[in-house]
Design a protein around this motif. Structure first.
Motif, PDB file in Angstrom:
ATOM      1  N   LEU A 220      -3.606 -28.020  13.047  1.00 55.33           N
ATOM      2  CA  LEU A 220      -3.725 -26.619  13.432  1.00 55.33           C
ATOM      3  C   LEU A 220      -4.621 -25.859  12.465  1.00 55.33           C
TER       4      LEU A 220
ATOM      5  N   MET B 286       2.048 -23.997  18.562  1.00 53.15           N
ATOM      6  CA  MET B 286       1.337 -22.758  18.287  1.00 53.15           C
ATOM      7  C   MET B 286      -0.136 -22.967  18.602  1.00 53.15           C
ATOM      8  N   TYR B 287      -0.723 -22.000  19.193  1.00 54.61           N
ATOM      9  CA  TYR B 287      -2.100 -22.059  19.642  1.00 54.61           C
ATOM     10  C   TYR B 287      -3.027 -21.608  18.518  1.00 54.61           C
ATOM     11  N   ASN B 288      -4.023 -22.429  18.168  1.00 59.80           N
ATOM     12  CA  ASN B 288      -4.866 -22.118  17.008  1.00 59.80           C
ATOM     13  C   ASN B 288      -5.699 -20.854  17.177  1.00 59.80           C
TER      14      ASN B 288
ATOM     15  N   CYS C 204      -8.227 -24.055  13.209  1.00 60.41           N
ATOM     16  CA  CYS C 204      -8.405 -22.623  12.960  1.00 60.41           C
ATOM     17  C   CYS C 204      -9.592 -22.353  12.056  1.00 60.41           C
TER      18      CYS C 204
ATOM     19  N   LEU D 219       3.630 -21.013  10.481  1.00 60.03           N
ATOM     20  CA  LEU D 219       2.979 -22.304  10.290  1.00 60.03           C
ATOM     21  C   LEU D 219       3.995 -23.427  10.131  1.00 60.03           C
TER      22      LEU D 219
ATOM     23  N   ASN E 100       5.155 -25.485  13.201  1.00 57.39           N
ATOM     24  CA  ASN E 100       4.250 -26.404  13.891  1.00 57.39           C
ATOM     25  C   ASN E 100       4.397 -27.811  13.337  1.00 57.39           C
TER      26      ASN E 100
ATOM     27  N   LYS F 214       2.350 -30.323  13.683  1.00 55.47           N
ATOM     28  CA  LYS F 214       1.046 -30.849  13.261  1.00 55.47           C
ATOM     29  C   LYS F 214       0.272 -29.734  12.551  1.00 55.47           C
ATOM     30  N   LEU F 215       0.816 -29.313  11.459  1.00 55.95           N
ATOM     31  CA  LEU F 215       0.274 -28.174  10.725  1.00 55.95           C
ATOM     32  C   LEU F 215      -1.156 -28.412  10.246  1.00 55.95           C
TER      33      LEU F 215
END
Length: 90
Positions: free
Chosen positions: A37, A1-3, A41, A28, A31, A33-34
């Motif tokens: 991310l 997922m793109y931040n 963000c 979330l 992902n 690597k939450l």
């Protein structure tokens, strides 16, 4: 997922907070690597200058989105160990 995509989505949909509370945690969790991310963000939130903190600033939705992402992350961390959200335990 793109931040940036996640952050923009939250910032543009802050008017529907109940929907975000349902959608964002589910996204979330996908992902691996939450933690990374979430930090990416919300990292811009702490780098804002003094003008961004005035009451009529255009940066208010940006700050709200950053705080909301951190809030959801902390709620997700409740009751789990760090390995589930991409944190290494020492």
């Amino acid at each position: 997922m793109y931040n940036k995509g996640l952050w923009r989505y939250i910032a543009t949909h802050l008017f529907d907070i109940l929907k975000l509370r349902e959608e964002v945690p589910a996204a979330l969790k996908l992902n691996p690597k939450l933690a990374k991310l979430v930090l990416k963000c919300s990292g811009r939130f702490f780098l804002q200058g003094i003008r961004a903190h005035s009451k009529d600033s255009a940066m208010i939705p940006a700050r709200q989105a950053s705080v909301f992402i951190l809030e959801l992350f902390l709620l997700m961390m409740r009751g789990c160990d760090g390995s589930q959200v991409g944190l290494n335990r020492v």
